[in-house]
Scaffold this motif. Structure first.
Motif, short mmCIF file in Angstrom:
data_model
loop_
_atom_site.label_atom_id
_atom_site.label_comp_id
_atom_site.label_asym_id
_atom_site.label_seq_id
_atom_site.Cartn_x
_atom_site.Cartn_y
_atom_site.Cartn_z
N ARG A 8 42.68 28.47 26.93
CA ARG A 8 43.24 28.77 28.22
C ARG A 8 42.25 29.46 29.19
NH1 ARG A 8 48.13 32.69 28.07
NH2 ARG A 8 47.60 33.10 30.00
N LEU A 9 41.40 30.24 28.73
CA LEU A 9 40.47 30.89 29.58
C LEU A 9 39.51 29.92 30.18
CD1 LEU A 9 39.05 34.13 27.94
CD2 LEU A 9 40.31 33.84 30.11
N THR A 10 38.96 28.86 29.07
CA THR A 10 38.10 27.90 29.48
C THR A 10 38.79 26.97 30.55
OG1 THR A 10 37.68 27.81 27.30
CG2 THR A 10 36.40 26.39 28.52
N ARG A 11 40.11 26.79 30.49
CA ARG A 11 40.84 25.97 31.43
C ARG A 11 40.89 26.57 32.63
NH1 ARG A 11 45.91 22.51 29.97
NH2 ARG A 11 45.06 20.73 28.60
N LEU A 12 41.18 27.92 32.58
CA LEU A 12 41.60 28.54 33.98
C LEU A 12 40.12 28.86 34.74
CD1 LEU A 12 43.85 31.26 32.68
CD2 LEU A 12 44.41 29.45 34.47
N ALA A 13 39.21 29.22 34.06
CA ALA A 13 37.91 29.39 34.77
C ALA A 13 37.46 28.02 35.63
CB ALA A 13 36.53 29.49 33.84
N ASP A 14 37.21 28.54 36.97
CA ASP A 14 36.98 27.46 38.13
C ASP A 14 37.84 26.44 38.23
OD1 ASP A 14 34.64 28.52 38.83
OD2 ASP A 14 33.29 27.57 37.21
N THR A 15 39.10 26.26 37.65
CA THR A 15 40.07 25.24 38.19
C THR A 15 40.55 25.85 39.52
OG1 THR A 15 41.77 26.29 36.97
CG2 THR A 15 40.67 24.96 35.77
N GLU A 16 40.90 24.58 40.22
CA GLU A 16 41.49 24.61 41.42
C GLU A 16 42.45 25.96 41.73
OE1 GLU A 16 40.99 22.58 44.71
OE2 GLU A 16 39.09 22.96 43.46
N LEU A 17 43.40 25.76 40.61
CA LEU A 17 44.53 26.90 40.71
C LEU A 17 44.13 28.41 40.63
CD1 LEU A 17 47.65 25.59 40.81
CD2 LEU A 17 47.82 26.50 38.60
N ILE A 19 41.00 29.61 41.20
CA ILE A 19 40.52 29.89 42.53
C ILE A 19 41.38 30.24 43.51
CG2 ILE A 19 38.56 29.03 44.09
CD1 ILE A 19 37.50 27.24 41.60
N GLU A 20 42.06 29.39 43.76
CA GLU A 20 43.37 29.70 44.75
C GLU A 20 43.97 30.93 44.66
OE1 GLU A 20 44.19 28.00 47.56
OE2 GLU A 20 42.40 26.99 47.16
N ARG A 21 44.51 31.33 43.50
CA ARG A 21 45.05 32.29 43.00
C ARG A 21 44.21 33.62 43.62
NH1 ARG A 21 48.37 35.79 44.04
NH2 ARG A 21 49.02 37.34 42.59
N ILE A 22 42.89 33.46 42.84
CA ILE A 22 42.14 34.63 43.10
C ILE A 22 41.99 34.80 44.60
CG2 ILE A 22 39.61 35.68 42.64
CD1 ILE A 22 39.87 34.02 39.98
N LYS A 23 41.61 33.90 45.71
CA LYS A 23 41.45 33.89 47.02
C LYS A 23 42.67 34.74 47.60
CE LYS A 23 37.72 30.87 47.68
NZ LYS A 23 37.35 29.27 47.67
N LYS A 34 36.86 45.66 48.29
CA LYS A 34 35.72 46.30 48.06
C LYS A 34 34.63 45.18 47.57
CE LYS A 34 37.53 50.60 47.69
NZ LYS A 34 38.25 51.47 46.64
N LYS A 35 35.06 44.88 46.45
CA LYS A 35 34.00 43.61 45.87
C LYS A 35 34.63 42.39 45.72
CE LYS A 35 32.31 47.26 42.48
NZ LYS A 35 32.45 47.87 41.08
N PRO A 36 34.02 41.42 46.06
CA PRO A 36 34.07 40.11 45.84
C PRO A 36 34.94 39.52 44.59
CG PRO A 36 31.99 39.98 45.98
CD PRO A 36 32.49 41.63 46.10
N LEU A 37 36.14 39.18 44.47
CA LEU A 37 36.73 38.82 43.16
C LEU A 37 36.61 37.41 42.89
CD1 LEU A 37 40.26 40.72 43.85
CD2 LEU A 37 37.96 41.75 42.48
N ALA A 38 36.65 36.41 43.83
CA ALA A 38 36.27 35.25 43.61
C ALA A 38 34.72 34.75 43.46
CB ALA A 38 36.63 34.31 44.61
N ILE A 39 34.36 35.09 42.07
CA ILE A 39 32.81 34.67 41.51
C ILE A 39 33.11 33.51 40.63
CG2 ILE A 39 32.24 36.86 42.09
CD1 ILE A 39 31.83 37.43 39.22
N PRO A 40 31.78 32.61 40.46
CA PRO A 40 31.72 31.66 39.59
C PRO A 40 32.12 32.14 38.25
CG PRO A 40 29.86 31.62 41.16
CD PRO A 40 30.71 32.79 41.37
N GLY A 41 32.86 31.25 37.52
CA GLY A 41 33.27 31.73 36.03
C GLY A 41 34.18 32.65 35.59
N ARG A 42 34.95 33.57 36.89
CA ARG A 42 35.91 34.38 36.68
C ARG A 42 37.09 33.56 36.61
NH1 ARG A 42 35.42 39.54 39.89
NH2 ARG A 42 33.99 39.98 38.39
#
Ligand SMILES: [Zn+2]
Ligand SMILES: [Zn+2]
Length: 262
Positions: A8-17, A19-23, A34-42
């Motif tokens: 699930r984690l691997t699927r979630l990382a970097d998938t469109e959905l 990234i959209e949710r984190i944004k 304060k800190k950017p939450l959308a970072i690659p691999g998160r």
């Protein structure tokens, strides 16, 4: 199809959905992000409301579990906004279940322990508690596995003490003489978490895991901390086996003395 946590984690990382949710979360924080939450691999693993024990009383806070950090915030319901963002790196986090008998009012709780902050949170149901705890420990395990590939050594993490809530102490927990009033204010020792009076906490000490500035500590802890430093500089080692009674009091906050059970 049932996916393992890892899948699930691997699927979630970097998938469109994801990234959209984190944004979306970043946006809801607005200028409080304060800190950017959308970072690659998160990846966002889960989110929801938990009751967090605070200094005055337990309060609902919104928690976001990412694969590498735990974020929590205050919810401004009408504005659909989050404020007071706190970001805790999971690599330094340890968790420990709290027995339901320990707090008659709140059930399904566990401790979140980190170098900067240690606190209790409570879920609505035992199922929810189990899910949160297993997801958090899975994330921690995954991070430490990755780290272990490079560094084959056991990390010794300094954990901040849990602050005793204000209401649990009417009098100073050190001298047991001073009654707290509007004039005799409550203070917290950053080393043991006790609620103490001003006279019992005249000293500050540099606790590097918590801050770059010296922090208020009680007189008992100051004695221990300064003698620790002396031992360190004299012999270049720290004695952890001390029969000093103050150490026994600190034991409950020392993660190394407790088994972490999930
Ligand atoms: Zn006192
Ligand atoms: Zn103390």
């Amino acid at each position: 199809m049932t996916l393992t946590f890892e899948e699930r984690l691997t699927r979630l990382a970097d998938t469109e959905l994801n990234i959209e949710r984190i944004k979306g979360i970043e946006k809801a924080f607005g200028s409080d992000n304060k800190k950017p939450l959308a970072i690659p691999g998160r990846a966002l693993v889960g989110e929801g409301v938990l009751i967090k024990e605070c200094r005055k009383k337990p309060k609902p806070r919104y928690f976001f579990l990412f694969n590498d950090v735990l974020v929590y915030a205050t919810i401004v319901i009408n504005k659909k906004k989050y404020i007071n963002q706190h970001v805790i790196p999971l690599k330094d986090v340890q968790i420990k279940s709290i027995n339901d008998s320990e707090n008659p009012k709140l059930k399904n709780g566990w401790l979140i322990m980190s170098p900067k902050k240690t606190f209790c949170v409570y879920a609505t149901t035992s199922k929810e508690k189990f899910e949160w705890m297993s997801h958090i420990s899975n994330c921690i395990e995954k991070l430490s596995n990755n780290e272990r590939k490079g560094f084959d050594q056991i990390k010794n993490i300094d954990i901040a003490p849990k602050w005793i809530p204000d209401k649990e102490a009417d009098t100073c927990m050190r001298c047991e003489q001073v009654k707290f009033t509007m004039v005799n204010r409550r203070h917290h020792c950053r080393n043991c978490g006790y609620v103490i009076c001003g006279d019992c906490s005249k000293n500050k000490f540099l606790i590097q895991s918590q801050s770059d500035e010296p922090l208020r500590v009680c007189n008992e802890c100051y004695k221990i901390l300064t003698s620790d430093r002396k031992i360190k500089s004299d012999n270049n080692f720290t004695s952890t086996d001390s029969s000093d009674e103050s150490d026994a009091e600190n034991d409950q906050f020392n993660p190394n003395s407790n088994d972490v059970n999930f």
